[in-house]
Design a protein around this motif. Structure first.
Motif, PDB file in Angstrom:
ATOM      1  N   GLU A 288       0.816  -1.210   0.000  1.00 60.66           N
ATOM      2  CA  GLU A 288       0.000   0.000   0.000  1.00 60.66           C
ATOM      3  C   GLU A 288       0.857   1.272   0.000  1.00 60.66           C
ATOM      4  O   GLU A 288       2.057   1.241   0.283  1.00 60.66           O
ATOM      5  CB  GLU A 288      -0.939  -0.009   1.211  1.00 60.66           C
ATOM      6  N   TRP A 289       0.201   2.386  -0.290  1.00 61.38           N
ATOM      7  CA  TRP A 289       0.874   3.681  -0.421  1.00 61.38           C
ATOM      8  C   TRP A 289       1.577   4.129   0.874  1.00 61.38           C
ATOM      9  O   TRP A 289       2.573   4.839   0.833  1.00 61.38           O
ATOM     10  CB  TRP A 289      -0.148   4.751  -0.833  1.00 61.38           C
ATOM     11  N   PRO A 307      -8.509  11.105  -0.599  1.00 65.93           N
ATOM     12  CA  PRO A 307      -8.672  10.520   0.736  1.00 65.93           C
ATOM     13  C   PRO A 307      -7.812   9.267   0.885  1.00 65.93           C
ATOM     14  O   PRO A 307      -7.713   8.463  -0.065  1.00 65.93           O
ATOM     15  CB  PRO A 307     -10.165  10.183   0.788  1.00 65.93           C
ATOM     16  N   PRO A 308      -7.176   9.070   2.028  1.00 62.11           N
ATOM     17  CA  PRO A 308      -6.261   7.929   2.217  1.00 62.11           C
ATOM     18  C   PRO A 308      -6.880   6.583   1.842  1.00 62.11           C
ATOM     19  O   PRO A 308      -6.196   5.729   1.251  1.00 62.11           O
ATOM     20  CB  PRO A 308      -5.921   7.993   3.706  1.00 62.11           C
ATOM     21  N   GLU A 309      -8.161   6.398   2.178  1.00 64.70           N
ATOM     22  CA  GLU A 309      -8.784   5.100   1.901  1.00 64.70           C
ATOM     23  C   GLU A 309      -8.994   4.850   0.409  1.00 64.70           C
ATOM     24  O   GLU A 309      -9.268   3.715  -0.009  1.00 64.70           O
ATOM     25  CB  GLU A 309     -10.123   4.988   2.636  1.00 64.70           C
ATOM     26  N   ASN A 310      -8.862   5.889  -0.413  1.00 66.79           N
ATOM     27  CA  ASN A 310      -9.068   5.745  -1.856  1.00 66.79           C
ATOM     28  C   ASN A 310      -7.769   5.711  -2.650  1.00 66.79           C
ATOM     29  O   ASN A 310      -7.799   5.615  -3.877  1.00 66.79           O
ATOM     30  CB  ASN A 310      -9.946   6.876  -2.386  1.00 66.79           C
ATOM     31  N   ARG A 311      -6.627   5.792  -1.978  1.00 65.11           N
ATOM     32  CA  ARG A 311      -5.356   5.770  -2.692  1.00 65.11           C
ATOM     33  C   ARG A 311      -5.008   4.346  -3.134  1.00 65.11           C
ATOM     34  O   ARG A 311      -5.286   3.387  -2.425  1.00 65.11           O
ATOM     35  CB  ARG A 311      -4.248   6.356  -1.808  1.00 65.11           C
ATOM     36  N   ILE A 312      -4.400   4.240  -4.294  1.00 66.41           N
ATOM     37  CA  ILE A 312      -4.206   2.919  -4.904  1.00 66.41           C
ATOM     38  C   ILE A 312      -2.989   2.193  -4.331  1.00 66.41           C
ATOM     39  O   ILE A 312      -2.042   2.822  -3.868  1.00 66.41           O
ATOM     40  CB  ILE A 312      -4.058   3.033  -6.435  1.00 66.41           C
ATOM     41  N   PRO A 313      -2.997   0.863  -4.386  1.00 69.91           N
ATOM     42  CA  PRO A 313      -1.821   0.092  -3.967  1.00 69.91           C
ATOM     43  C   PRO A 313      -0.700   0.246  -4.986  1.00 69.91           C
ATOM     44  O   PRO A 313      -0.939   0.550  -6.157  1.00 69.91           O
ATOM     45  CB  PRO A 313      -2.333  -1.345  -3.922  1.00 69.91           C
ATOM     46  N   ARG A 314       0.534   0.037  -4.523  1.00 67.98           N
ATOM     47  CA  ARG A 314       1.689   0.120  -5.420  1.00 67.98           C
ATOM     48  C   ARG A 314       1.973  -1.222  -6.088  1.00 67.98           C
ATOM     49  O   ARG A 314       2.478  -1.268  -7.213  1.00 67.98           O
ATOM     50  CB  ARG A 314       2.927   0.559  -4.647  1.00 67.98           C
ATOM     51  N   VAL A 315       1.689  -2.304  -5.387  1.00 69.76           N
ATOM     52  CA  VAL A 315       1.874  -3.646  -5.938  1.00 69.76           C
ATOM     53  C   VAL A 315       0.690  -4.508  -5.514  1.00 69.76           C
ATOM     54  O   VAL A 315       0.243  -4.425  -4.366  1.00 69.76           O
ATOM     55  CB  VAL A 315       3.185  -4.306  -5.431  1.00 69.76           C
ATOM     56  N   THR A 316       0.191  -5.311  -6.428  1.00 69.38           N
ATOM     57  CA  THR A 316      -0.814  -6.322  -6.094  1.00 69.38           C
ATOM     58  C   THR A 316      -0.366  -7.641  -6.722  1.00 69.38           C
ATOM     59  O   THR A 316      -0.073  -7.688  -7.926  1.00 69.38           O
ATOM     60  CB  THR A 316      -2.207  -5.950  -6.630  1.00 69.38           C
ATOM     61  N   ALA A 317      -0.278  -8.665  -5.908  1.00 75.52           N
ATOM     62  CA  ALA A 317       0.141  -9.990  -6.387  1.00 75.52           C
ATOM     63  C   ALA A 317      -0.963 -10.994  -6.077  1.00 75.52           C
ATOM     64  O   ALA A 317      -1.382 -11.121  -4.935  1.00 75.52           O
ATOM     65  CB  ALA A 317       1.441 -10.416  -5.721  1.00 75.52           C
ATOM     66  N   ALA A 318      -1.444 -11.684  -7.126  1.00 72.22           N
ATOM     67  CA  ALA A 318      -2.594 -12.585  -6.978  1.00 72.22           C
ATOM     68  C   ALA A 318      -2.302 -13.967  -7.550  1.00 72.22           C
ATOM     69  O   ALA A 318      -1.513 -14.117  -8.489  1.00 72.22           O
ATOM     70  CB  ALA A 318      -3.816 -11.992  -7.675  1.00 72.22           C
TER      71      ALA A 318
END
Length: 449
Positions: A288-289, A307-318
């Motif tokens: 996360e940011w 808003p902090p809760e709407n900021r995007i993740p930097r990495v997502t691994a699935a």
């Protein structure tokens, strides 16, 4: 002047487009291969414009997807101009931003494709067009390039597919990806639209253009010719965040996040090779940011305005399991600077490794065969999957005789909904794990105190 009801009645009287041949074409398409001989996917400059009578088209959206920009290779109007030549007649451009729509039409009318746009009228809504159209304005195809938050649902104002099918039953649709970008609970609405499209035998193509790459079709050909069963797909998408200056893209409440808005192409391409996903098996983690490793030094937007809760993740691994038993994985990274992205997809089967590199710009395919450690390299200069997907759509619309050589549309609306569902499942899984990690951290801190 025509009322909506009148327009629908007029459309129903077009036998070459809307009556029984529609169901015959539908059955013909269903019997075709879900892949294309790569040799049939020719560069746009080698294509010869189709011949015949005028081909009416309605454009929905006057933005970059439809008319191009410096940010990417998309430009549906350009591909339609090359496919249809002087036959193309854009009868209406639908966009609430009337000034922008008028401006792009003026630019088109200053070029050699003037005949396609000189009689184009601009309307704020599809219903406005229907109320003011005449019989000669009935389209043979509607190209939907409006933002995804305005489509893919059954709700008024966000139901453009249903509106098109109501006003123009039987007329073909081309819809950009993803199917939608609304809340997760609206996914079923997108599937209900897919069912309606199927039940009405409406020709529909969704813009997952990477399926139409010659490299991708060579991968399909290798799998089919050798009767292979895919064991695993491994996808990686690293974007150059420095070049992304749109605040909406960095706000999950507006864009739905990078997995849904951007990673959707690689989730779809993974599904194209692996098949349907067992959604219950999807697992994901994110950086996360606000974590140390998530700091970015060259952002062009002011993230503090989000808003902090709407900021995007930097990495997502699935990771996930396909219904076939195969395993899939996808890693999306907001990590690179500069301009160029770094993207790869690997597909494994017994004895085979198929590795697609740089599919957006200059695709390269590396193939390792059984009995050899050597990787063959295949390059595909001048490939244009955007043109190929438009070309296949037009060929299907005009395929009255069910020519078996006509390629099948490679992504319909139902398929697009399944890719959309997978991207949401990845986002939800990563957010669940992040919440679990946060709760565990609080519990640990409390115990230590």
């Amino acid at each position: 002047m025509s009322t909506p009801r009148r327009a629908s009645e007029m459309a129903n009287r077009r036998p070459s487009v809307l009556d029984s041949p529609s169901s015959r074409r539908q059955s013909g398409r269903s019997s075709r291969r879900p892949s294309i001989d790569p040799s049939r996917l020719i560069p746009i400059d080698k294509a010869i414009a189709t011949t015949g009578s005028d081909f009416n088209v309605v454009f929905i959206g006057a933005g970059n997807i439809m008319f191009g920009s410096d940010e990417g290779p998309w430009n549906h109007s350009f591909r339609l101009e090359h496919k249809l030549g002087p036959r193309l007649k854009v009868v209406a451009l639908i966009d609430p931003a009337v000034e922008r729509a008028t401006a792009v039409l003026q630019k088109k009318c200053e070029t050699f494709v003037r005949s396609a746009y000189e009689n184009t009228r601009v309307f704020r809504t599809l219903e406005d067009f229907v109320k003011n159209m005449s019989r000669k304005d009935i389209p043979r195809a509607v190209i939907v390039g409006s933002p995804p938050m305005f489509r893919g649902t059954t709700q008024p104002g966000r139901d453009i597919e249903l509106q098109i099918m109501k006003f123009f039953p039987g007329v073909a649709l081309f819809v950009e990806k993803p199917a939608a970008t609304g809340p997760v609970h609206e996914i079923e609405e997108a599937f209900s639209i897919a069912r309606h499209i199927k039940e009405t035998n409406t020709i529909c193509s969704v813009g997952y253009m990477l399926r139409y790459l010659r490299a991708v079709q060579m991968m399909k050909q290798i799998i089919d010719d050798n009767n292979l069963t895919v064991m695993a797909t491994i996808a990686r998408y690293a974007c150059a965040y420095e070049a992304i200056a749109k605040p909406d893209w960095w706000d999950k409440s507006r864009s739905a996040g990078p997995i849904i808005e951007q990673g959707t192409h690689f989730c779809d391409l993974s599904r194209y090779f692996g098949g349907d996903v067992d959604i219950s098996t999807v697992q994901a983690h994110s950086l996360e940011w606000n974590e140390n490793a998530g700091h970015l030094s060259k952002m062009k937007v002011d993230e503090t305005a989000i808003p902090p809760e709407n900021r995007i993740p930097r990495v997502t691994a699935a990771t996930w399991k396909y219904e076939s038993g195969a395993v899939g994985s996808f890693t999306h990274l907001v990590a690179l600077q500069g301009h160029d992205y770094s993207c790869e997809l690997e597909v494994y089967a017994d004895g085979y490794q198929l590795k697609l590199v740089n599919p957006y710009v200059q695709p390269v395919l590396y193939v390792r065969h059984p009995g050899s450690d050597h990787e063959e390299m295949h390059r595909f200069p001048d490939d244009d999957p955007f043109f190929s997907e438009i070309s296949v759509l037009i060929d299907n619309i005009e395929d009255i005789e069910e020519d078996p050589e006509t390629a099948q549309i490679l992504c319909d609306f139902e398929d697009a909904c399944k890719s959309y569902q997978l991207t949401w499942a990845i986002r939800e899984a990563s957010e669940r794990n992040k919440k679990t990690e946060a709760q565990a951290s609080v519990t640990t801190s409390a115990s230590a105190a």
